[in-house]
Structures are given as C-alpha cells and as structure tokens.
Design a protein around this motif. Structure first.
Motif, mmCIF file in Angstrom:
data_model
loop_
_atom_site.group_PDB
_atom_site.id
_atom_site.type_symbol
_atom_site.label_atom_id
_atom_site.label_comp_id
_atom_site.label_asym_id
_atom_site.label_seq_id
_atom_site.Cartn_x
_atom_site.Cartn_y
_atom_site.Cartn_z
ATOM 1 N N VAL A 1 -2.070 -4.369 -4.583
ATOM 2 C CA VAL A 1 -1.025 -3.428 -4.837
ATOM 3 C C VAL A 1 -1.310 -1.929 -4.819
ATOM 4 O O VAL A 1 -2.264 -1.764 -6.306
ATOM 5 C CB VAL A 1 0.144 -3.788 -6.067
ATOM 6 C CG1 VAL A 1 1.275 -3.208 -5.800
ATOM 7 C CG2 VAL A 1 0.665 -5.098 -5.572
ATOM 8 N N SER A 2 -1.201 -1.211 -4.582
ATOM 9 C CA SER A 2 -2.162 0.131 -4.677
ATOM 10 C C SER A 2 -0.973 0.884 -4.270
ATOM 11 O O SER A 2 -0.549 1.744 -3.792
ATOM 12 C CB SER A 2 -2.427 0.269 -3.058
ATOM 13 O OG SER A 2 -3.278 1.713 -3.264
ATOM 14 N N ASN B 1 1.017 -1.328 0.115
ATOM 15 C CA ASN B 1 0.199 0.045 -0.388
ATOM 16 C C ASN B 1 1.065 1.390 -0.366
ATOM 17 O O ASN B 1 1.646 1.825 1.469
ATOM 18 C CB ASN B 1 -0.925 0.005 1.203
ATOM 19 C CG ASN B 1 -1.886 1.188 1.026
ATOM 20 O OD1 ASN B 1 -1.931 2.036 0.366
ATOM 21 N ND2 ASN B 1 -3.234 0.981 1.631
ATOM 22 N N ALA B 2 0.836 1.886 -1.241
ATOM 23 C CA ALA B 2 1.583 3.342 -1.327
ATOM 24 C C ALA B 2 1.054 4.356 -1.720
ATOM 25 O O ALA B 2 1.370 4.756 -2.544
ATOM 26 C CB ALA B 2 2.989 2.947 -2.492
ATOM 27 N N ASP C 1 -6.874 -1.654 -11.910
ATOM 28 C CA ASP C 1 -7.690 0.304 -11.803
ATOM 29 C C ASP C 1 -6.915 1.198 -11.677
ATOM 30 O O ASP C 1 -5.868 1.377 -11.032
ATOM 31 C CB ASP C 1 -8.064 -0.256 -10.661
ATOM 32 C CG ASP C 1 -9.630 0.962 -10.104
ATOM 33 O OD1 ASP C 1 -8.953 1.676 -11.405
ATOM 34 O OD2 ASP C 1 -10.131 1.039 -9.406
ATOM 35 N N LEU C 2 -7.359 1.793 -13.316
ATOM 36 C CA LEU C 2 -6.461 2.933 -13.756
ATOM 37 C C LEU C 2 -7.395 3.536 -13.499
ATOM 38 O O LEU C 2 -6.857 5.052 -14.601
ATOM 39 C CB LEU C 2 -5.380 2.827 -14.769
ATOM 40 C CG LEU C 2 -5.006 1.732 -15.054
ATOM 41 C CD1 LEU C 2 -4.209 1.169 -16.461
ATOM 42 C CD2 LEU C 2 -3.442 1.758 -14.103
ATOM 43 N N ASN C 3 -8.253 4.283 -13.280
ATOM 44 C CA ASN C 3 -8.846 5.168 -12.907
ATOM 45 C C ASN C 3 -8.895 6.633 -12.727
ATOM 46 O O ASN C 3 -8.437 6.679 -11.889
ATOM 47 C CB ASN C 3 -10.478 4.945 -12.407
ATOM 48 C CG ASN C 3 -11.646 4.045 -12.925
ATOM 49 O OD1 ASN C 3 -11.926 3.384 -14.230
ATOM 50 N ND2 ASN C 3 -12.122 2.567 -12.078
ATOM 51 N N GLY D 1 -11.675 -8.386 -5.799
ATOM 52 C CA GLY D 1 -11.837 -7.086 -6.250
ATOM 53 C C GLY D 1 -10.576 -6.134 -7.361
ATOM 54 O O GLY D 1 -10.343 -6.417 -8.536
ATOM 55 N N ILE D 2 -9.338 -5.538 -6.239
ATOM 56 C CA ILE D 2 -8.757 -5.325 -7.388
ATOM 57 C C ILE D 2 -7.183 -5.591 -7.214
ATOM 58 O O ILE D 2 -6.191 -5.692 -5.958
ATOM 59 C CB ILE D 2 -8.765 -3.695 -6.605
ATOM 60 C CG1 ILE D 2 -9.876 -2.890 -7.555
ATOM 61 C CG2 ILE D 2 -7.367 -2.721 -7.394
ATOM 62 C CD1 ILE D 2 -9.865 -1.301 -6.581
ATOM 63 N N ALA D 3 -6.650 -5.678 -8.215
ATOM 64 C CA ALA D 3 -5.160 -6.426 -7.701
ATOM 65 C C ALA D 3 -4.256 -5.313 -7.998
ATOM 66 O O ALA D 3 -3.099 -5.743 -7.488
ATOM 67 C CB ALA D 3 -4.434 -7.226 -9.383
ATOM 68 N N LEU D 4 -4.859 -4.367 -9.092
ATOM 69 C CA LEU D 4 -3.235 -3.425 -9.007
ATOM 70 C C LEU D 4 -4.281 -2.158 -8.818
ATOM 71 O O LEU D 4 -5.111 -1.449 -10.007
ATOM 72 C CB LEU D 4 -2.804 -3.234 -10.401
ATOM 73 C CG LEU D 4 -2.126 -1.948 -10.169
ATOM 74 C CD1 LEU D 4 -0.375 -2.005 -9.210
ATOM 75 C CD2 LEU D 4 -0.728 -2.392 -11.882
#
Length: 620
Positions: A146-147, A125-126, A195-197, A169-172
């Motif tokens: 991986v955030s 988580n960054a 997720d690149l929104n 859910g979200i992987a990246l």
C-alpha cells in the motif's frame, strides 16, 4: 480497461442491475449499500466493473452528473484494474468492504476524502496523491504494498486493524508523505516493513497493539521523519484496553534515526532484533518530550546514541539482552531532564553511556551491569537524585563502568567527585579521587607487567619493569595511600606521624624504665659520677636525679625523645643528650636500631605531607 467519458459510452457496456443501482445512487448523492461484508468472489448482485466505477469517481458527465457528495459504495466486488492516475475525484471516494481483484492505481490523483476501510486489495499505489481530508484504511487486507509515497494528506491516515500481507519488502510505504493529522496503525498486522522515512506527520504516530514480524528487514523504518505529536507504541488506557489482545510486538528494527519527535512512549512493548541487531533506534533523533520505555522487553540493542531528549528518559522495569553487542547504547545522548534507571533486568550485552549527558540521574546503583558490560567513560550529569554517598553500591557502579578492554578510564570517578564537591560533600569527593588514583596506579602496574602493553622491550628492560612494579605495589603505593591518600587526604599524615611518635614513645619509655639508656657523651661516660652509679638497675635515672652527678644534665622525657627521633624539623635536645645502650639489654639494642627506622620514616612522612599540602594549595 476502457476509459469512459460519456454516459453513452457507459450505456454501450450495458450496465448490470447492480451497476445501474450504483449509478443511480451516485447521481442522487446516496450510499449504495450492497452488503456489509467483503465479497470473496464475483456475483451478479455485487460485481461492478472498474471502468464504470472510475467514470463515477471522476464525476460522470453532463448527461449523468455525480452528486457533489461523491461515490459511497459498500460491499462491491470490483473487477479489472481501477486506474485513477493523474485524475481528480469528485466529492468523497468511499469504497468500504469492497474486494478488488486487481491493482488499484491513484498516482498523482486528487481526492477530497478517501475511505477504503474493510476492503481487500491486491495492492494500492497512490504515490504523490493529494487528499484534502482523511485517508481511512481501517481493517483493510492488502496482499501487496500500500503506497502513499510522497502523498499529501490534509487530515489523518488511519489504518487501525489493517492486515498488510505483503510477504516481503514494504507493506505500507509513506516515504516523504506530508500528513497534517496523525497516523494510526493500531492493531496492524504485517510481515513486511512500515516505511515512513522522511515523512512529516502533524499529529501522533499511534501503533497500539500492532504486530509487525519481519524476517530480515526493519519493522518500522522512519529515519528523518518529523512527528509533532509523538510516537505511541504502548497499550491503550485501561478503559480502551479490552480492544487490544496484545501490546505492540515487533521483530525487526523500529528505526527513528535522525527523526524529530514529540515524544516516544514505548511502555509494555516487546522488541526482537533481526539482521541489523537493533530493536528500537533513536540514533541522532531530536525528541521534544519524554522517552518512556517502562516495561519494555528488548532482545537486541536499544540505540539512543547521539539523541537529544528534552524531557525525561525512563527505563524502569525493562528487560534487556543482547548476545552480540550492546543491549542499551546511549553514547553521546543528551537528556535535558531526568534519566531514570530502576528495576532493570539485564541478562547480557553492554550498557554504554560513553559521552552522554543528563540533567539528573535517578537510579538504583545496584541495578547496573557489572564490569565488562557497563561503560561510563565521558558520562556527565548535573545532579543525582536521592542519597548522595560513597556507598559500596555507588563505588561499585563507578568501578564497573570505568574499564574498557582491561584499561582503566578514571573519568567516571572525576565526574562523581566534581558533583560531590559542587553539592558540598568535599570529604566524599576526596575519597572518590583517592580510589581513582589507586586504580590508576594499579592499571599502570598491570601495563608494566603485561608484555602486550609494553612491546619492543628486551629482557633486561622487561625485568626492570617488573621490579619497579613490585616495588610500587609493596612499598611506594601503600606509603602514598595510607600516609596522604595519594595527595587527596594530606592531613592523614598527622595520624601517621602520631602513630610513629606513639610507637617510638612506648619503646623509649620501656627502654628507660629498664635502665638501658646512657648519656650521649663520651666525656660523661668515663667520669667518676657516672662510674659510681653503674651498679644500679637504672643508672641513667639515678645519675640524672636531684643530688646525682647529672642533676644539671638535660632531663629525660620519653615523649620528647620520641618526637625528637620522628619529627626531623623539631629539636628538643633529647637525642643529643641521651642514647639507648646496646650493651645493657635487648630493649636498648632494639631502640638503637629502630630509631634509624623511625627517623627515616619521619623524614618520608614529613616530605609527603608537605608535598600533598602544597599540592592542594596549588589546586585551590
């Protein structure tokens, strides 16, 4: 986790031999190479506690300063949670081929360079982190998200070969991240969403060989993203292709709705829709380059509705199918260059170009879906590449795309006719408009006959509608079509009039030759001169010849007589002077009655021709 600020506090923990090796390497500015593989379990030779690693990443202290080059560790097993939240790392943070047995936190952390390539993570988580240089996550294995949400990266984000094993859910997560360089997801495998929104990417987004297989969620969710360098989903060049086992594959939607992209290159990829029904979505996107879907295999809906594409849109050798809706949806899209549609394998689902506009249509007319699967209402184009014609294939394309829920929409015909006229093919344009008018009238008759389209009528009104439809189909419509081409071929009236005159001429000539004509005067028919020739086979001919009693009477001419009968505005005096006899034989009887038909037909044809010609004068 203990927060260590001084070397004395570190000493109290009694560093192990391998931890002391790392401390010494960091002070000297040298890499600490424990191994070149990822440890699977803690060991004396490779275990490093997270609190000591944190102390070194943050630069140590005055007593034990870390060299400006930072931490460079290979093959360590990190025990405990590594918490760098709101801290600033000194130099580069290079933790390659390491195994973290707990979460790695770096919220709002400042890094110069971050490299976790080859490492195994329980999650990273960054969020909001600031990295001045690159972020390398090559070949990492992550069992949770991986955030990099809202992170700022001064270089590239490289994740080639990463295994992002978040089960759902979200992987990246790189929502709203600001990335100055490119994002590289080559050969990434995951069962959750990338997720690149809302992110901004200064370079390209490269996903060569990625395998993203979600059950219900999006594969790539990148709505409102800004990618200057374009999106590359297609295989590598031939020289590099050996490094990719399979091309890009995704189950779940690859979504770029509302995005601004430098181009989309999606050749040779395979897309399978899940719950959303879409495979590749560019709804409302602005693409400052080309969109290439060559060889794409899509099970679901390719959505380009409302997109703006400044380059070429290529759909060549693609395979599309969708049992539950559109297979290709280009409603209201704008393509400023060429739209290529060739060698498309369409199995099921609609293809909609309603309201779309392209600068150039480069297609194979035989390659489009048939009626009920093609929608062209409102589709416009400036030009069509290749041969311009009213061939059966092109006319079939127009007809297939002009019906929606059984209702005929004529706009595709009007658009094609407009294009034909602008390119100097006026004759073909009139043929297209004539066909459209015929289909409009056919659709009107269908509505008259279908109670679903005329609700509220009583029985009398209903039967009247059916009678009018019958009269239109078998009388009015054929007359308008064959005589003046529904007003689009007004000079066709000349052919009709010529045919009527010719037929009447033949019938008149036969009747005259058989002696079944008489002067059209009661006075002459009781005169002595006429009575003297009654025994001849052709008394009218004998009577009117030189020396006969009617030598000064109007000379008979079969062609002039036919023109007199058929053309109402011309009078040669033939019908006033001569008339077929109903008592001298059946030919005279037939001509007597059919001249009324010829006269009525002449009036109708003349009226239609005049109306059509004046109508064209008004249009022009």
């Amino acid at each position: 986790m203990a927060i260590l600020r001084t070397y004395a506090e570190v000493k109290k923990l009694d560093p192990t031999e391998v931890e002391q090796q790392l401390i010494d390497a960091c002070r000297a500015g040298e890499p600490c190479e424990l191994a070149w593989d990822v440890p699977t379990e803690p060991s004396v030779k490779r275990t490093i506690r997270a609190d000591i690693l944190r102390y070194l990443i943050l630069g140590g202290c005055e007593e034990c300063p870390v060299d400006g080059r930072g931490v460079n560790l290979f093959g360590g097993y990190i025990t405990g949670m590594l918490d760098l939240n709101f801290a600033t790392a000194k130099g580069a943070t290079l933790l390659r081929y390491c195994c973290f047995d707990s979460q790695f936190y770096a919220i709002q952390t400042h890094f110069e360079i971050l490299n976790l390539s080859g490492s195994t993570l329980k999650g990273f988580n960054a969020q909001g982190a600031q990295i001045n240089g690159d972020v390398f996550l090559h070949s990492i294995t992550a069992t949770a998200t991986v955030s990099l949400h809202s992170a700022t990266i001064g270089g590239q984000l490289a994740c080639e070969g990463a295994k992002l094993n978040a089960t759902k859910g979200i992987a990246l997560n790189a929502q709203r991240a600001q990335i100055k360089g490119g994002v590289f997801l080559r050969k990434v495998t995951t069962t959750a969403t990338v997720d690149l929104n809302g992110a901004t990417i200064g370079g390209q987004l490269s996903c060569y060989g990625a395998q993203i297989t979600t059950v219900e969620d999006d594969a790539i969710s990148a709505s409102n993203v800004r990618i200057s360098g374009g999106v590359f989903l297609h295989p590598l060049t031939q020289k590099e292709k050996d490094r990719v086992e399979t091309p890009f594959y995704a189950t779940g939607e690859v979504r770029f709705n509302g995005a601004t992209l430098g181009g989309v290159y999606a050749q040779q990829i395979t897309l399978v829709a899940t719950s959303s029904g879409q495979t590749l979505s560019l709804g409302g996107a602005t693409v400052n380059g080309a969109v290439r879907l060559d060889g794409c295999d899509s099970t679901g809906e390719i959505l380009l509705a409302g997109s703006r594409i400044s380059g070429r849109l290529t759909c060549e050798r693609i395979k599309i199918r969708n049992e539950n809706g559109h297979a290709f949806n280009g409603q209201a899209m704008r393509v400023e260059h060429s739209f290529v549609w060739k060698k498309v394998e369409h199995t099921s689902g609609g293809v909609s170009l309603n309201g779309a506009h392209v600068a150039e249509l480069n297609d194979d007319p035989d390659n489009w879906p048939k009626t009920d699967d093609l929608f062209l209402d409102g589709f416009t184009y400036d030009r069509i590449k290749g041969t311009v014609s009213t061939s059966p294939a092109r006319m079939g394309w127009l007809e297939s795309g002009s019906f929606f829920n059984r209702e005929f929409r004529p706009q595709p015909y009007f658009q094609y006719a407009k294009f034909l006229r602008e390119t100097g093919h006026d004759g073909e344009a009139r043929r297209v408009l004539e066909t459209a008018e015929g289909l409009l009238r056919q659709d009107r008759r269908r509505r008259w006959r279908d109670p679903r389209d005329t609700p509220g009528l009583n029985d009398l009104q209903w039967h009247w509608k059916k009678l009018v439809a019958w009269a239109d189909e078998y009388s009015i419509d054929p007359s308008l079509k064959w005589v003046i081409g529904y007003g689009h071929a007004p000079f066709r009236v000349i052919h009709t009039m010529t045919s009527l005159i010719g037929l009447c001429w033949i019938l008149t000539a036969i009747t005259w030759h058989l002696g079944q004509f008489a002067p059209n005067s009661a006075v002459i028919q009781v005169s002595q001169g006429w009575e003297t020739v009654q025994d001849h086979d052709n008394p009218a001919k004998i009577w009117s010849e030189t020396g006969g009693g009617g030598a000064d009477w109007e000379s008979f001419n079969a062609f002039a007589y036919a023109m007199d009968v058929v053309i109402p505005i011309i009078n040669f005096g033939q019908t006033e002077a001569w008339a077929p006899s109903t008592t001298r034989g059946r030919w005279g009887w037939w001509l007597w009655w059919t001249k009324w038909f010829f006269g009525l037909a002449g009036w109708i044809v003349t009226a239609l021709g005049a109306a059509a010609i004046t109508g064209i004068i008004r249009r022009e």
